[in-house]
Structure formats: structure tokens, C-alpha cells
Write a protein that holds these residues in place. Structure first.
Motif, short mmCIF file in Angstrom:
data_model
loop_
_atom_site.label_atom_id
_atom_site.label_comp_id
_atom_site.label_asym_id
_atom_site.label_seq_id
_atom_site.Cartn_x
_atom_site.Cartn_y
_atom_site.Cartn_z
N TYR A 1 -8.48 4.30 3.08
CA TYR A 1 -7.43 3.93 2.05
C TYR A 1 -7.77 3.19 0.89
N MET B 1 -7.71 3.90 -3.38
CA MET B 1 -7.14 2.87 -4.20
C MET B 1 -8.01 2.42 -5.37
N ASP C 1 -8.08 5.17 -7.84
CA ASP C 1 -7.11 5.10 -8.64
C ASP C 1 -7.40 4.09 -9.82
N GLN D 1 -2.23 -7.26 -1.14
CA GLN D 1 -3.12 -6.17 -1.94
C GLN D 1 -4.34 -6.73 -2.43
N HIS E 1 -1.42 8.43 -1.17
CA HIS E 1 -1.41 7.16 -0.26
C HIS E 1 -0.43 7.33 0.66
N THR F 1 3.47 3.42 -3.58
CA THR F 1 3.34 4.66 -2.65
C THR F 1 4.62 5.20 -2.54
N1 TRP Z 1 -1.46 0.05 -2.06
C1 TRP Z 1 -0.48 -0.35 -2.87
C2 TRP Z 1 0.71 -0.72 -2.13
O1 TRP Z 1 1.01 -0.10 -1.01
C3 TRP Z 1 -0.14 1.01 -3.64
C4 TRP Z 1 -1.35 1.42 -4.57
C5 TRP Z 1 -2.05 2.49 -4.52
C6 TRP Z 1 -1.95 0.72 -5.89
N2 TRP Z 1 -2.86 2.71 -5.34
C7 TRP Z 1 -3.14 1.49 -6.26
C8 TRP Z 1 -1.62 -0.28 -6.23
C9 TRP Z 1 -3.69 1.10 -7.31
C10 TRP Z 1 -2.21 -0.91 -7.45
C11 TRP Z 1 -3.35 -0.10 -7.86
O2 TRP Z 1 1.45 -1.33 -2.67
#
Ligand code: TRP
Length: 330
Positions: free
Chosen positions: A132, A136, A139, A154, A45, A10
Motif C-alpha cells: 500500500y 501511495m 501517487d 498517514q 487503494h 480512498t
Molecule cells: N492513504 C490515504 C488515506 O487513506 C489516501 C491516499 C492515497 C493519499 N494516496 C495518497 C493521501 C497520496 C495523500 C497522498 O487517507
């Protein structure tokens, strides 16, 4: 099936040695064990937590440089900015429509935020924060990542990603791989200057790309107990020792453990820490300085990364659109 590793950072704040040791360095190292690797800057994010556009802009640049300076091979991997691949946002909406609200209600991050509120539990909670985990999931699922290295905090997001993928697969047709988290082990957690996990939200970071002088100052600020020089010290739970363990060789580490028994002063222990950290970071800092004034270089690199990544993203989103009925009229 292709083994694909994917991770994002992020883009709020300055990259710190927790990002470097916890995400950047292991992801670059692990890349060789996978068929394809995806590294990206999670700038959509970032705006969930930060509405200061200058800070976001600076952070995007610095996190990109942190990856590049740390030795990422942009030719061999997919390196991109989340916002440069708008198909991710499209997928995010589609996933929102199959995601149970109840699943999101159980998010630790969301619950932690509401727990701070007393009368109105939704005070200061945006829909961005609430969903959120869906962004993710987009992604990750967009590229059918099979492995996602993350910190223990996470892990729940990866479980939610699996839930969301399974729900979509069940509702329509098997379209997404269920990703596996690669969780950083407890002993690999990088401690900040106050002894808690290093995190921008705790304000306890040691920056990755700073000058030597700033690095030295940050290390000097690490909180220790008040044992005097000559008094034996405990390596257990000591942030100086713990940070040292991430940068030192085995021999150096056992030497420091002996020094602790022999009552090394905190000043000397911190000097030793500075030396090993600085040795590893010097080439990174040099590359950072070389590229940081060359915004064309960074922009071109990200542009090429996005172009390459969007080929995959477009193909995926087209098949998803078709599947959900958003298609040419026949
Ligand atoms: N949420 C993660 C963090 O704050 C960052 C992130 C966003 C992420 N999308 C992702 C990590 C997809 C792995 C895969 O650290």
C-alpha cells in the motif's frame, strides 16, 4: 521549484464530515498558497480493503461529488481518478523494485493487521495491503508533490515515500522531490459519534452528503455522559463541543462553553451543533443534489481531469523508463 500540494481520498464508504474537515476543506483552502494543486480519488487503494464492486462504484461517485460540491475548482487544479492515470501503476511497479521489504515490514497499518492474527500472522494479508505505501508513494512522486496534507496516522506513509524517493534517486539519478507532510494538528482531529477519531473503519461517522433528517439523527447518536439538564458539563473531551468547534464562530463557541457551565441539556447542545453543521452543509448538499443525477457531468469532469493530468504523468514516466533502461533499442 514549483510548490505543489497533493492529496487523495480512498474511495471506500460514504464521505463524512471527517473527510470534509480533515482533507477536503483545508486542501481547497490551501490551494491558493500553492502553484499547483492535485486532488484525486484513490480507487486502486480502495480495492485493497473492499471487494464489493457496487460499494466501490458508489463511493467513487460520492467522493467525487463531495469534492465538487465543497467548492473544488476543477479548472484551476488537477482533479482525477487514480485509475484514470495508469502511469501511476507503472511507476508503482518501478518503485516496488527499489523498495526494501524491510521498510514495508515496519508499516503501522501492516503491523496492526498482522497483530490481529495468532497462528498464521499473514492470514488475510494481501500483497496489496503490504505494498500500500508504495502505491501511495507513486501517487505523490509522479507529480513531484512538495506538500501532502494528511492525518497524523498517514505520516509514516509520507516518511516511507521520502525513503523510497531517496533510494531511487541514489540508485539511478535525482528524479524525485522529497515531499513534506502537512500534518493535521491534534486539536483539528475530528471526533466521531463514539468519541474516537471519525473514520469509516470505526463505523462512527456523520455523513457529509446526507439529508437534513439523517444529519440530525447522526448528531442525536453522539455518545455523551449521563449528566442531567441543570448539571454543569465539561467541554474537555466532549465530542459535541469538539465538533461544534469546527463549525462555530469564536463567539458561538464561547457561548456554548458558558452554556456547558450553566448545565445545558445534551439535547439542546446537540440542537445547537445541528444548526451550525447544517448551515455550513446546506449549500454543499444542494450542489450535491444538483449534480448527483448528472453522471455525464461528473464523468466529463473526471475525463478532462485525467487528460490534463496524464500529460504530466506521461512525461514523468517516460523519463523514468529511459533512466531504468526501458527504452528504444539503439
Ligand atoms: N492513504 C490515504 C488515506 O487513506 C489516501 C491516499 C492515497 C493519499 N494516496 C495518497 C493521501 C497520496 C495523500 C497522498 O487517507
Amino acid at each position: 521549484m514549483k510548490k505543489r500540494i497533493l492529496t487523495g481520498i480512498t474511495t471506500t464508504g460514504t464521505p463524512h464530515i471527517g473527510n470534509y474537515l480533515g482533507a477536503i476543506k483545508p486542501a481547497i483552502k490551501m490551494a491558493s498558497e500553492f502553484d499547483e494543486s492535485f486532488y484525486f480519488l484513490a480507487d486502486y487503494h480502495a480495492i485493497i480493503k473492499n471487494s464489493n464492486s457496487n460499494e466501490i462504484g458508489d463511493s467513487v461517485k460520492n467522493v467525487a461529488l463531495a469534492w465538487i460540491a465543497s467548492g473544488l475548482d476543477a479548472e484551476k487544479s488537477y482533479f482525477y481518478r487514480q485509475s484514470d492515470v495508469p502511469e501511476i501503476l507503472e511507476l508503482s511497479w518501478v518503485l516496488n523494485c527499489v523498495t526494501a521489504k524491510g521498510l514495508m515490514n515496519r508499516s503501522h497499518a501492516y503491523k496492526a493487521a498482522t497483530a490481529l492474527n495468532s497462528k498464521d500472522e499473514d492470514k488475510g494479508i494481501s500483497m496489496g495491503l503490504f505494498s500500500y505505501p508504495v502505491l501511495m508513494a507513486a501517487d505523490i512522486l509522479m507529480f513531484d508533490a512538495t506538500h501532502v496534507p494528511v492525518g497524523a496516522d498517514q505520516n509514516q506513509h509520507i516518511e516511507m515515500t521520502r525513503d523510497i524517493a531517496a533510494r531511487f534517486n541514489h540508485t539511478y539519478k535525482k528524479s524525485f522531490e522529497l515531499p513534506e507532510a502537512i500534518i493535521e494538528s491534534e486539536k483539528d482531529v475530528v471526533l466521531g459519534i463514539d468519541g474516537r477519531k471519525m473514520s469509516k473503519s470505526y463505523g462512527n461517522i456523520i455523513p457529509l452528503l446526507s439529508t437534513e433528517k439523517v444529519l440530525k439523527k447522526s448528531i442525536a447518536k453522539i455518545v455523551t455522559n449521563s449528566l442531567e439538564p441543570g448539571e454543569p458539563k465539561d467541554i474537555e473531551g466532549c465530542s459535541v463541543y469538539s465538533l461544534y468547534s469546527h463549525f462555530a464562530s469564536k463567539e458561538e463557541l464561547s457561548e456554548l462553553a458558558d452554556d456547558y457551565k450553566n448545565g445545558i441539556s445534551w439535547g439542546d447542545a446537540k440542537n445547537k451543533l445541528f444548526t451550525v453543521v447544517n448551515n455550513e452543509l446546506t449549500p454543499i448538499r444542494n450542489r450535491y443534489e444538483e449534480f448527483s443525477s448528472d453522471s455525464k457531468y461528473i464523468n466529463d469532469l473526471l475525463h478532462e481531469g485525467a487528460t490534463k493530468t496524464r500529460v504530466l504523468a506521461r512525461e514523468k514516466i517516460n523519463s523514468i523508463r529511459e533512466l531504468i533502461g526501458i527504452k528504444t533499442i539503439s
